[in-house]
Design a protein around this motif. Structure first.
Motif, PDB file in Angstrom:
ATOM      1  N   PRO A   1       0.825  -1.080   0.146  1.00  0.00           N
ATOM      2  CA  PRO A   1       0.075  -0.123   0.016  1.00  0.00           C
ATOM      3  C   PRO A   1       0.803   1.340   0.007  1.00  0.00           C
ATOM      4  CG  PRO A   1      -0.754  -1.678   1.506  1.00  0.00           C
ATOM      5  CD  PRO A   1       0.433  -2.165   1.065  1.00  0.00           C
ATOM      6  N   GLY A   2       0.523   2.123  -0.699  1.00  0.00           N
ATOM      7  CA  GLY A   2       1.382   3.554  -0.861  1.00  0.00           C
ATOM      8  C   GLY A   2       2.092   3.303  -2.300  1.00  0.00           C
ATOM      9  N   ARG A   3       2.301   2.258  -2.750  1.00  0.00           N
ATOM     10  CA  ARG A   3       3.134   2.031  -4.067  1.00  0.00           C
ATOM     11  C   ARG A   3       2.285   1.793  -5.129  1.00  0.00           C
ATOM     12  NH1 ARG A   3       8.551  -1.271  -1.900  1.00  0.00           N
ATOM     13  NH2 ARG A   3       9.599   0.581  -0.779  1.00  0.00           N
ATOM     14  N   ILE A   4       2.901   2.312  -6.214  1.00  0.00           N
ATOM     15  CA  ILE A   4       1.967   2.048  -7.623  1.00  0.00           C
ATOM     16  C   ILE A   4       3.212   1.285  -8.529  1.00  0.00           C
ATOM     17  CG2 ILE A   4       1.183   3.122  -9.612  1.00  0.00           C
ATOM     18  CD1 ILE A   4       0.601   5.773  -7.697  1.00  0.00           C
ATOM     19  N   LEU A   5       2.450   0.174  -9.175  1.00  0.00           N
ATOM     20  CA  LEU A   5       3.389  -0.527 -10.161  1.00  0.00           C
ATOM     21  C   LEU A   5       3.067   0.189 -11.501  1.00  0.00           C
ATOM     22  CD1 LEU A   5       2.085  -4.416  -9.219  1.00  0.00           C
ATOM     23  CD2 LEU A   5       4.514  -3.108  -8.803  1.00  0.00           C
ATOM     24  N   ALA A   6       3.925   0.358 -12.288  1.00  0.00           N
ATOM     25  CA  ALA A   6       4.111   0.717 -13.674  1.00  0.00           C
ATOM     26  C   ALA A   6       4.921   0.236 -14.352  1.00  0.00           C
ATOM     27  CB  ALA A   6       4.367   2.412 -13.645  1.00  0.00           C
ATOM     28  N   GLY A   7       4.746   0.029 -15.659  1.00  0.00           N
ATOM     29  CA  GLY A   7       5.734  -0.392 -16.454  1.00  0.00           C
ATOM     30  C   GLY A   7       5.360  -1.074 -17.915  1.00  0.00           C
ATOM     31  N   GLU A   8       6.288  -1.207 -18.809  1.00  0.00           N
ATOM     32  CA  GLU A   8       6.161  -1.923 -20.053  1.00  0.00           C
ATOM     33  C   GLU A   8       6.916  -2.925 -20.543  1.00  0.00           C
ATOM     34  OE1 GLU A   8       8.207  -1.273 -22.664  1.00  0.00           O
ATOM     35  OE2 GLU A   8       9.558   0.144 -21.545  1.00  0.00           O
ATOM     36  N   ARG A   9       6.505  -3.535 -21.498  1.00  0.00           N
ATOM     37  CA  ARG A   9       7.504  -4.536 -22.067  1.00  0.00           C
ATOM     38  C   ARG A   9       7.253  -4.232 -23.687  1.00  0.00           C
ATOM     39  NH1 ARG A   9       9.669  -4.421 -18.419  1.00  0.00           N
ATOM     40  NH2 ARG A   9      10.515  -6.130 -17.215  1.00  0.00           N
ATOM     41  N   PHE A  10       8.130  -3.977 -24.444  1.00  0.00           N
ATOM     42  CA  PHE A  10       8.218  -3.537 -25.859  1.00  0.00           C
ATOM     43  C   PHE A  10       7.260  -2.479 -26.193  1.00  0.00           C
ATOM     44  CE2 PHE A  10       9.969  -7.679 -25.478  1.00  0.00           C
ATOM     45  CZ  PHE A  10      11.032  -7.935 -26.086  1.00  0.00           C
ATOM     46  N   GLY A  11       7.176  -1.485 -25.253  1.00  0.00           N
ATOM     47  CA  GLY A  11       6.118  -0.412 -25.567  1.00  0.00           C
ATOM     48  C   GLY A  11       4.740  -0.558 -25.096  1.00  0.00           C
ATOM     49  N   ALA A  12       4.248  -1.797 -24.644  1.00  0.00           N
ATOM     50  CA  ALA A  12       2.900  -1.942 -24.205  1.00  0.00           C
ATOM     51  C   ALA A  12       2.891  -2.048 -23.024  1.00  0.00           C
ATOM     52  CB  ALA A  12       2.331  -3.280 -24.988  1.00  0.00           C
ATOM     53  N   GLN A  13       1.895  -1.428 -22.016  1.00  0.00           N
ATOM     54  CA  GLN A  13       1.692  -1.709 -20.613  1.00  0.00           C
ATOM     55  C   GLN A  13       1.666  -2.832 -20.293  1.00  0.00           C
ATOM     56  OE1 GLN A  13      -1.298   1.091 -19.020  1.00  0.00           O
ATOM     57  NE2 GLN A  13      -1.549  -0.227 -17.117  1.00  0.00           N
ATOM     58  N   ILE A  14       2.289  -3.493 -19.107  1.00  0.00           N
ATOM     59  CA  ILE A  14       2.158  -4.800 -18.469  1.00  0.00           C
ATOM     60  C   ILE A  14       0.580  -4.978 -17.902  1.00  0.00           C
ATOM     61  CG2 ILE A  14       2.829  -6.315 -16.767  1.00  0.00           C
ATOM     62  CD1 ILE A  14       5.622  -4.549 -17.010  1.00  0.00           C
ATOM     63  N   GLU A  15      -0.004  -6.040 -18.432  1.00  0.00           N
ATOM     64  CA  GLU A  15      -1.268  -6.137 -18.166  1.00  0.00           C
ATOM     65  C   GLU A  15      -1.953  -5.952 -16.653  1.00  0.00           C
ATOM     66  OE1 GLU A  15      -4.821  -9.560 -19.113  1.00  0.00           O
ATOM     67  OE2 GLU A  15      -2.918  -9.461 -20.109  1.00  0.00           O
ATOM     68  N   GLU A  16      -1.135  -6.621 -15.569  1.00  0.00           N
ATOM     69  CA  GLU A  16      -1.482  -6.569 -14.164  1.00  0.00           C
ATOM     70  C   GLU A  16      -1.074  -5.254 -13.567  1.00  0.00           C
ATOM     71  OE1 GLU A  16       0.989 -10.261 -14.572  1.00  0.00           O
ATOM     72  OE2 GLU A  16       0.785  -8.314 -15.929  1.00  0.00           O
ATOM     73  N   PHE A  17      -0.617  -4.369 -14.453  1.00  0.00           N
ATOM     74  CA  PHE A  17       0.037  -3.181 -13.670  1.00  0.00           C
ATOM     75  C   PHE A  17      -1.040  -1.801 -13.842  1.00  0.00           C
ATOM     76  CE2 PHE A  17       4.889  -3.751 -13.422  1.00  0.00           C
ATOM     77  CZ  PHE A  17       4.758  -5.196 -12.916  1.00  0.00           C
ATOM     78  N   SER A  18      -1.109  -0.909 -12.720  1.00  0.00           N
ATOM     79  CA  SER A  18      -1.935   0.178 -12.673  1.00  0.00           C
ATOM     80  C   SER A  18      -1.329   1.052 -13.906  1.00  0.00           C
ATOM     81  CB  SER A  18      -1.831   0.729 -11.381  1.00  0.00           C
ATOM     82  OG  SER A  18      -2.148  -0.032 -10.450  1.00  0.00           O
ATOM     83  N   LEU A  19      -0.217   1.111 -14.218  1.00  0.00           N
ATOM     84  CA  LEU A  19       0.226   2.348 -15.297  1.00  0.00           C
ATOM     85  C   LEU A  19       1.186   1.766 -16.033  1.00  0.00           C
ATOM     86  CD1 LEU A  19       0.759   5.255 -12.838  1.00  0.00           C
ATOM     87  CD2 LEU A  19      -1.316   4.982 -14.053  1.00  0.00           C
ATOM     88  N   GLY A  20       1.268   2.088 -17.304  1.00  0.00           N
ATOM     89  CA  GLY A  20       2.384   1.787 -18.338  1.00  0.00           C
ATOM     90  C   GLY A  20       3.625   2.577 -17.978  1.00  0.00           C
ATOM     91  N   ASN A  21       4.376   3.032 -19.148  1.00  0.00           N
ATOM     92  CA  ASN A  21       5.383   3.902 -18.976  1.00  0.00           C
ATOM     93  C   ASN A  21       5.160   5.237 -19.814  1.00  0.00           C
ATOM     94  OD1 ASN A  21       8.092   4.648 -18.754  1.00  0.00           O
ATOM     95  ND2 ASN A  21       8.803   3.436 -20.722  1.00  0.00           N
ATOM     96  N   SER A  22       4.366   5.842 -19.351  1.00  0.00           N
ATOM     97  CA  SER A  22       3.851   7.216 -19.793  1.00  0.00           C
ATOM     98  C   SER A  22       4.109   8.515 -19.067  1.00  0.00           C
ATOM     99  CB  SER A  22       2.316   7.014 -19.994  1.00  0.00           C
ATOM    100  OG  SER A  22       1.785   8.166 -20.439  1.00  0.00           O
ATOM    101  N   PRO A  23       4.847   9.405 -19.620  1.00  0.00           N
ATOM    102  CA  PRO A  23       5.145  10.485 -18.817  1.00  0.00           C
ATOM    103  C   PRO A  23       3.939  11.367 -18.742  1.00  0.00           C
ATOM    104  CG  PRO A  23       6.331  10.552 -21.003  1.00  0.00           C
ATOM    105  CD  PRO A  23       5.743   9.060 -20.870  1.00  0.00           C
TER     106      PRO A  23
END
Length: 245
Positions: A60-82
């Motif tokens: 709690p208090g942390r956010i998961l964000a990320g991508e693989r080959f440009g696409a957001q990781i399905e289980e994560f709240s956010l992608g890699n978007s500024p």
């Protein structure tokens, strides 16, 4: 004074960072995302290599964000978007756990270095100002690249920082400064594109085209803005925090 550029993740060797100030660059999009996130009030960014490592760090208090080959990781709240971080306040004050295809892998390789900063076009002037104020003598630009090769946008971002630094201190281009050839190429590339108002050509890079195909046009628009933020993200003990230039 010595200035070097490493063109992509796999070209880096641990011996490269001894006595160096390292500036990590992944313009499309990891370092642009980190700069935008910290500028918009994220408490800190915790970069990790693997998706499973990111999941293990969540609480709690942390956010998961990320991508693989440009696409957001399905289980994560956010992608890699500024863009996300400048359009919403929902992440303000929270810790961001970020994993990306190339950028966070580059960061994992310099985790033990003494001084690591995060660079992009968005904060090129702020990085240059910090280099100037600290009278930095040994600088290593470490580019994430794209699939094991140099990226056009990373090369030009290195050049943007060097040109901003040159504007503050013309002596960095004098004979006593040792630029490697790639750093000279980066600076010349930026100078030409900027003088012709042609930075939009970075969209034609492989990463640019991939982000276009994925509908990340707003991220490309933001990532190509010069000196939008005055933050110098600093990576220490596995965590990236902001200092204002």
């Amino acid at each position: 004074m010595n200035i070097q550029t490493i063109p992509y993740v796999q070209a880096f060797k641990p011996s490269d960072y001894v006595g160096q100030t390292i500036i990590v660059i992944d313009t499309f999009r990891a370092t642009s995302t980190i700069v935008a996130a910290l500028s918009s009030g994220v408490k800190c960014v915790i970069p990790v290599k693997e998706i499973e490592d990111a999941k293990k760090l969540w609480k709690p208090g942390r956010i998961l964000a990320g991508e693989r080959f440009g696409a957001q990781i399905e289980e994560f709240s956010l992608g890699n978007s500024p863009v996300h971080f400048i359009q919403t306040s929902s992440c303000r004050g929270k810790e961001l756990i970020l994993t990306t295809t190339n950028g966070t892998r580059a960061l994992s390789r310099v985790a033990q270095a003494k001084q690591v900063w995060i660079g992009s076009l968005l904060n090129a002037r702020s990085i240059a100002q910090r280099l100037h104020v600290e009278n930095t003598s040994n600088v290593l630009f470490y580019c994430a690249g794209t699939r094991g090769t140099m990226s056009f946008e990373d090369c030009v971002t290195v050049g943007a920082i060097l040109e901003e630094w040159r504007q503050l201190d013309p002596q960095i281009t004098q004979s006593h400064t040792s630029f490697d050839d790639l750093s000279l190429l980066c600076m010349s590339s930026f100078q030409f594109l900027h003088s012709q108002d042609q930075l939009h050509l970075l969209r034609e890079s492989r990463a640019g085209k991939r982000n276009h195909s994925l509908g990340n046009e707003e991220d490309l628009d933001l990532s190509l803005k010069m000196n939008e933020f005055n933050v110098v993200p600093t990576y220490t003990n596995g965590v990236i925090t902001a200092s204002i230039s």
